[in-house]
Design an enzyme around this catalytic site. Structure first.
Site, PDB file in Angstrom:
ATOM      1  N   PRO A 222       0.668  -2.056  -0.037  1.00  0.00           N
ATOM      2  CA  PRO A 222       0.013   0.168  -0.139  1.00  0.00           C
ATOM      3  C   PRO A 222       0.916   1.008   0.100  1.00  0.00           C
ATOM      4  O   PRO A 222       1.704   1.350   0.616  1.00  0.00           O
ATOM      5  CB  PRO A 222      -0.748  -0.297   1.443  1.00  0.00           C
TER       6      PRO A 222
ATOM      7  N   GLY B 127       1.987   4.973   0.781  1.00  0.00           N
ATOM      8  CA  GLY B 127       1.306   6.276   1.432  1.00  0.00           C
ATOM      9  C   GLY B 127       1.648   5.765   3.194  1.00  0.00           C
ATOM     10  O   GLY B 127       0.850   6.119   4.041  1.00  0.00           O
TER      11      GLY B 127
ATOM     12  N   GLY C 187       3.296   4.188   5.481  1.00  0.00           N
ATOM     13  CA  GLY C 187       4.423   3.484   5.904  1.00  0.00           C
ATOM     14  C   GLY C 187       5.224   2.175   5.905  1.00  0.00           C
ATOM     15  O   GLY C 187       5.955   1.731   7.152  1.00  0.00           O
ATOM     16  N   LEU C 188       5.049   1.500   4.668  1.00  0.00           N
ATOM     17  CA  LEU C 188       5.755   0.271   4.964  1.00  0.00           C
ATOM     18  C   LEU C 188       7.266  -0.002   3.308  1.00  0.00           C
ATOM     19  O   LEU C 188       7.014  -0.930   3.076  1.00  0.00           O
ATOM     20  CB  LEU C 188       4.516  -1.058   4.116  1.00  0.00           C
ATOM     21  N   GLY C 189       6.917   1.587   3.171  1.00  0.00           N
ATOM     22  CA  GLY C 189       8.150   1.549   2.509  1.00  0.00           C
ATOM     23  C   GLY C 189       7.976   1.693   0.676  1.00  0.00           C
ATOM     24  O   GLY C 189       8.926   0.833  -0.024  1.00  0.00           O
ATOM     25  N   SER C 190       6.396   1.872  -0.060  1.00  0.00           N
ATOM     26  CA  SER C 190       6.446   1.212  -0.549  1.00  0.00           C
ATOM     27  C   SER C 190       7.065   2.653  -2.074  1.00  0.00           C
ATOM     28  O   SER C 190       7.834   2.187  -2.863  1.00  0.00           O
ATOM     29  CB  SER C 190       5.178   2.281  -0.858  1.00  0.00           C
TER      30      SER C 190
ATOM     31  N   ALA D  69      11.072   0.826  -1.722  1.00  0.00           N
ATOM     32  CA  ALA D  69      10.865  -0.289  -2.699  1.00  0.00           C
ATOM     33  C   ALA D  69      10.644  -0.382  -4.326  1.00  0.00           C
ATOM     34  O   ALA D  69      11.212  -0.566  -4.991  1.00  0.00           O
ATOM     35  CB  ALA D  69       9.584  -1.272  -2.310  1.00  0.00           C
TER      36      ALA D  69
ATOM     37  N   ASP E  81      15.052   2.413   5.261  1.00  0.00           N
ATOM     38  CA  ASP E  81      13.984   1.614   4.125  1.00  0.00           C
ATOM     39  C   ASP E  81      14.471   1.526   2.495  1.00  0.00           C
ATOM     40  O   ASP E  81      14.433   0.575   2.536  1.00  0.00           O
ATOM     41  CB  ASP E  81      12.787   2.895   3.388  1.00  0.00           C
TER      42      ASP E  81
HETATM   43  C1  MEV Z   1      10.942   6.108   7.752  1.00  0.00           C
HETATM   44  O1  MEV Z   1       9.995   4.879   7.268  1.00  0.00           O
HETATM   45  C2  MEV Z   1      11.459   6.072   8.618  1.00  0.00           C
HETATM   46  C3  MEV Z   1      11.211   7.707   9.047  1.00  0.00           C
HETATM   47  O2  MEV Z   1      12.126   7.217  10.161  1.00  0.00           O
HETATM   48  C4  MEV Z   1      12.604   8.532   8.447  1.00  0.00           C
HETATM   49  C5  MEV Z   1      13.499   7.488   7.854  1.00  0.00           C
HETATM   50  O3  MEV Z   1      14.411   7.161   8.762  1.00  0.00           O
HETATM   51  O4  MEV Z   1      14.591   8.015   7.099  1.00  0.00           O
HETATM   52  C6  MEV Z   1      10.380   8.584   9.788  1.00  0.00           C
END
Ligand code: MEV
Length: 328
Positions: free
Chosen positions: A111, A113, A115-118, A121, A161
């Site tokens: 998904p 936006g 928080g899973l690193g889309s 990736a 990430d």
């Molecule tokens: C984002 O996935 C993680 C944060 O710590 C930002 C980063 O490390 O670049 C919020």
């Protein structure tokens, strides 16, 4: 510049930050893991000097010379293509190939936006596919280029990430030592829940920067605590201590809430997990929406998943990915 004319395919995994998000931007340690949800990119050169991108229902066809603002300006439905478009533009100009174009077919299980690193990736898999057209599959180079692209999108990002999406595994990041792999003593079962609330990592990271400027002593105190939590979590992964690991997740979440990056929907999902037998839970990634992770006991994971899924949110049991970026 020689390049392949046949199609090439590469894919890269999503990630969850187990411990240390936000604090890692300010030289704290973090623990990150790649998970078995992927974005796959199929790339082929075209002779029309156009960038053609297809992803499910969405598509984009623009001249190679188009500016990035074309994507970031108006149409929110195409925002998820921004990292991909940026990487294509960068690599075509790096290779001095502005007279050809690229066709890309994207297939994503991650998904956007949440928080899973889309975004990481997307950068890793696009850079890998494009470098592969020039017969270069060096992972260090893929990581370096993807990291620069991502840092350009999310100013001030730490690079963790892109690292874990490129190399896979569970990774410990120490500011002065860099990255090292962690092999857990036993299998941990992780549940990911998404709120459906999209966020911009860049914006949340700058809000935290402002918080830090205004509340330097509070931030320092939270950072020290986050550091301790990360170290204890590391030991519990090595020792296979589920209870302690769960407690550390919840402790880390409390620190993130005090940093102001939680969200009512995140709190609701976490409460649901803890009330239904999870050993610990926290938000993962930038926060202010997005996803949470919960550690659940291995032996009764299906029962707990069933109970938790009755509440709000979308849920998936995930496995760690040890492959990172792959070709073909
Ligand atoms: C984002 O996935 C993680 C944060 O710590 C930002 C980063 O490390 O670049 C919020």
């Amino acid at each position: 510049m020689n390049y392949r004319t046949n199609k090439v395919v590469s894919s890269a995994p999503a990630k969850v930050i187990l411990f240390g998000e936000h604090f890692v931007v300010y030289s704290n340690p973090a623990i990150v893991a790649a998970i078995n949800k992927r974005i796959s990119v199929q790339a082929q050169v075209n002779d029309k000097s156009r960038i053609n991108i297809k992803s499910g229902e969405n598509s984009l066809s623009v001249p190679v010379i188009s500016k990035e603002e074309l994507i970031t300006a108006n149409d929110n439905s195409l925002l998820f293509l921004h990292p991909i478009f940026k990487c294509v533009k960068h690599i075509l100009s790096e290779k001095d190939l502005l007279s050809v174009g690229i066709n890309l077919d994207i297939d994503s299980q991650i998904p956007y936006g949440e928080g899973l690193g889309s975004s990481a990736a997307s950068c890793v898999s696009t850079v890998a596919a494009l470098y592969s057209l020039f017969s270069n599959r060096d992972r260090n180079l893929i990581y370096e280029t993807a990291r620069i692209m991502e840092q350009n999108i999310h100013t001030n990002s730490s690079g963790i990430d892109c690292y874990v999406s490129t190399f896979g595994g569970i990774v410990n990041f120490e500011p002065n030592k860099g990255f090292s792999n962690i092999r857990p003593k036993k299998k941990f079962t992780l549940l990911v829940g998404t709120t459906g609330v999209k966020h911009s990592t860049g914006e949340v990271v700058s809000e935290v920067r402002q918080f830090r400027q205004r509340n330097s002593s509070i931030f320092k105190d939270l950072s020290i605590k986050a550091h301790v939590v990360c170290k204890r979590a590391m030991n519990s992964i090595y020792e296979g201590n589920e209870m302690e690991l769960g407690n550390m997740l919840t402790e880390n979440h409390k620190l993130l809430s005090r940093l102001g990056v939680s969200h009512p929907k995140i709190e609701k999902l976490i409460e649901n997990c803890l009330d239904n037998g999870a050993l610990g839970a926290k938000l993962t990634g930038a926060g202010k929406g997005g996803a949470i992770i919960a550690l659940i006991p291995n032996d009764i994971s299906k029962e707990i998943l069933t109970r938790i899924s009755r509440g709000s949110g979308k849920w998936m049991l995930v496995e760690f990915d040890y492959d990172g970026v792959v070709f073909g």
